[in-house]
Scaffold this motif. Structure first.
Motif, PDB file in Angstrom:
ATOM      1  N   ILE A  33     -43.215 -39.097 -23.922  1.00  0.00           N
ATOM      2  CA  ILE A  33     -42.536 -40.184 -24.627  1.00  0.00           C
ATOM      3  C   ILE A  33     -43.201 -40.382 -25.992  1.00  0.00           C
ATOM      4  O   ILE A  33     -44.390 -40.684 -26.062  1.00  0.00           O
ATOM      5  CB  ILE A  33     -42.607 -41.490 -23.817  1.00  0.00           C
ATOM      6  N   PRO A  34     -42.477 -40.220 -27.094  1.00  0.00           N
ATOM      7  CA  PRO A  34     -43.082 -40.418 -28.416  1.00  0.00           C
ATOM      8  C   PRO A  34     -43.429 -41.881 -28.644  1.00  0.00           C
ATOM      9  O   PRO A  34     -42.753 -42.787 -28.133  1.00  0.00           O
ATOM     10  CB  PRO A  34     -41.985 -39.946 -29.374  1.00  0.00           C
ATOM     11  N   ALA A  52     -60.256 -43.051 -13.516  1.00  0.00           N
ATOM     12  CA  ALA A  52     -58.939 -42.638 -13.016  1.00  0.00           C
ATOM     13  C   ALA A  52     -58.925 -41.149 -12.681  1.00  0.00           C
ATOM     14  O   ALA A  52     -58.420 -40.741 -11.625  1.00  0.00           O
ATOM     15  CB  ALA A  52     -57.867 -42.962 -14.060  1.00  0.00           C
ATOM     16  N   GLY A  53     -59.480 -40.314 -13.571  1.00  0.00           N
ATOM     17  CA  GLY A  53     -59.536 -38.882 -13.306  1.00  0.00           C
ATOM     18  C   GLY A  53     -60.358 -38.556 -12.078  1.00  0.00           C
ATOM     19  O   GLY A  53     -59.980 -37.691 -11.267  1.00  0.00           O
ATOM     20  N   TYR A  54     -61.477 -39.250 -11.933  1.00  0.00           N
ATOM     21  CA  TYR A  54     -62.338 -39.083 -10.752  1.00  0.00           C
ATOM     22  C   TYR A  54     -61.588 -39.469  -9.485  1.00  0.00           C
ATOM     23  O   TYR A  54     -61.618 -38.756  -8.477  1.00  0.00           O
ATOM     24  CB  TYR A  54     -63.579 -39.952 -10.932  1.00  0.00           C
ATOM     25  N   ILE A 106     -56.772 -47.704 -24.774  1.00  0.00           N
ATOM     26  CA  ILE A 106     -57.874 -47.534 -23.810  1.00  0.00           C
ATOM     27  C   ILE A 106     -57.441 -46.806 -22.542  1.00  0.00           C
ATOM     28  O   ILE A 106     -58.294 -46.410 -21.747  1.00  0.00           O
ATOM     29  CB  ILE A 106     -58.518 -48.882 -23.446  1.00  0.00           C
ATOM     30  N   THR A 107     -56.140 -46.635 -22.355  1.00  0.00           N
ATOM     31  CA  THR A 107     -55.661 -45.870 -21.199  1.00  0.00           C
ATOM     32  C   THR A 107     -54.671 -44.827 -21.694  1.00  0.00           C
ATOM     33  O   THR A 107     -53.565 -45.169 -22.116  1.00  0.00           O
ATOM     34  CB  THR A 107     -54.972 -46.790 -20.169  1.00  0.00           C
ATOM     35  N   THR A 108     -55.079 -43.572 -21.645  1.00  0.00           N
ATOM     36  CA  THR A 108     -54.193 -42.498 -22.092  1.00  0.00           C
ATOM     37  C   THR A 108     -54.054 -41.448 -20.996  1.00  0.00           C
ATOM     38  O   THR A 108     -55.025 -41.134 -20.297  1.00  0.00           O
ATOM     39  CB  THR A 108     -54.729 -41.821 -23.366  1.00  0.00           C
ATOM     40  N   LEU A 142     -47.466 -39.892 -14.438  1.00  0.00           N
ATOM     41  CA  LEU A 142     -48.415 -40.187 -15.518  1.00  0.00           C
ATOM     42  C   LEU A 142     -48.355 -39.124 -16.607  1.00  0.00           C
ATOM     43  O   LEU A 142     -48.339 -39.436 -17.803  1.00  0.00           O
ATOM     44  CB  LEU A 142     -49.835 -40.262 -14.942  1.00  0.00           C
ATOM     45  N   LEU A 143     -48.301 -37.863 -16.208  1.00  0.00           N
ATOM     46  CA  LEU A 143     -48.205 -36.782 -17.193  1.00  0.00           C
ATOM     47  C   LEU A 143     -46.879 -36.819 -17.939  1.00  0.00           C
ATOM     48  O   LEU A 143     -46.815 -36.492 -19.135  1.00  0.00           O
ATOM     49  CB  LEU A 143     -48.374 -35.426 -16.500  1.00  0.00           C
TER      50      LEU A 143
END
Length: 276
Positions: free
Chosen positions: A114-115, A89-91, A150-152, A108-109
């Motif tokens: 959100i806690p 995703a970053g790539y 697995i997705t952060t 996304l950021l």
């Protein structure tokens, strides 16, 4: 000259004090693991002779090996999948430019604000619903612990920022040589960004290994509990044995400490955004 020497002495004294404050909790933890509970409550700072006794009590009264195995499986799978998805995703966010890219990345950021407590109940209800159709990832399974981690947004942000340092000429060279986009990612990007992967692996592994709240909610039987849950249960009794608890804490700390010390150089290089 005297002023410079005094400044140097003050610096060393200050750094020594900070180092002592940082190391003392670990020292006390290790010393407490060698003492009986009564000695721990007295604040004994000298090593004792009860380490073997504490280990035997821990093994006899808990499913320590199984808890360590559960934590290891969850942490390793979570780390591998998180690195793969986060790096892809970053790539993609950095290499492929579209009109909506920055808008999606900003949203996304914003999700980082959100806690977890705010999404905990909806997340639990979702996995409870899934349990009836896909039991492998339902409540009281390792899959229910692994999937939310697995997705952060942090990992995606981390890889995108480090990808800014990635030499774009290598991408063009790979395309000229006939590599597919997936081939470029696997054969050029991943080996080049190994320090970034190392830093992200340490952060993700430690976070997964120490994860407590979500496993406490979804893992409901003793055979599925992880090491943080086991330690929590040890301290929940009417008369907790602090020597045994500290022994369990030391054992639980060893894997993360080992991973960090082995990959320490790569971690520092990855955090500063270097590409090798």
């Amino acid at each position: 000259m005297a002023k410079s020497r005094a400044k140097r002495i003050f610096t060393y004294v200050f750094l020594s004090l900070v180092a002592f404050i940082s190391i003392f909790p670990f020292f006390w933890m290790i010393v407490s693991a060698t003492n009986k509970s009564v000695d721990v409550t007295k604040g004994t700072l000298l090593p004792g002779s009860a380490l073997i006794e504490n280990i035997n009590k821990l093994l006899d009264s808990t499913n320590l090996i199984q808890a360590l195995g559960n934590s290891a499986i969850i942490s390793i799978i979570s780390t591998v999948l998180a690195l793969l998805i986060g790096s892809m995703a970053g790539y993609g966010f950095e290499v492929y430019r579209t009109k909506s890219r920055d808008i999606v990345f900003t949203i996304l950021l914003m999700s980082m604000m959100i806690p977890f407590a705010a999404i905990m109940i909806p997340l639990y209800r979702m996995f409870a619903t899934i349990s009836s159709t896909v039991p492998a990832i339902g409540i009281n399974t390792m899959g229910s612990v692994i999937l939310p981690t697995i997705t952060t947004a942090f990992l995606i942000f981390f890889f995108r920022q480090n990808t800014k340092m990635f030499p774009k000429d290598l991408l063009e060279a790979g395309r000229i040589d006939g590599l597919s986009e997936l081939g470029i990612f696997l054969k050029i990007y991943m080996p080049t960004m190994k320090t970034t992967y190392a830093a992200a692996a340490i952060i993700t592994f430690m976070s997964s290994w120490n994860n407590y709240l979500w496993p406490l909610i979804v893992l409901q039987t003793p055979d599925q509990q992880t090491i943080p849950l086991l330690i929590s249960n040890l301290g929940a009794g009417y008369a907790p044995d602090y020597g045994v608890i500290m022994t369990a804490v030391v054992i639980a700390t060893l894997p993360t400490a080992l991973v960090f010390f082995i990959m320490q150089k790569h971690f520092v290089a990855g955090m500063v955004g270097s590409v090798k």
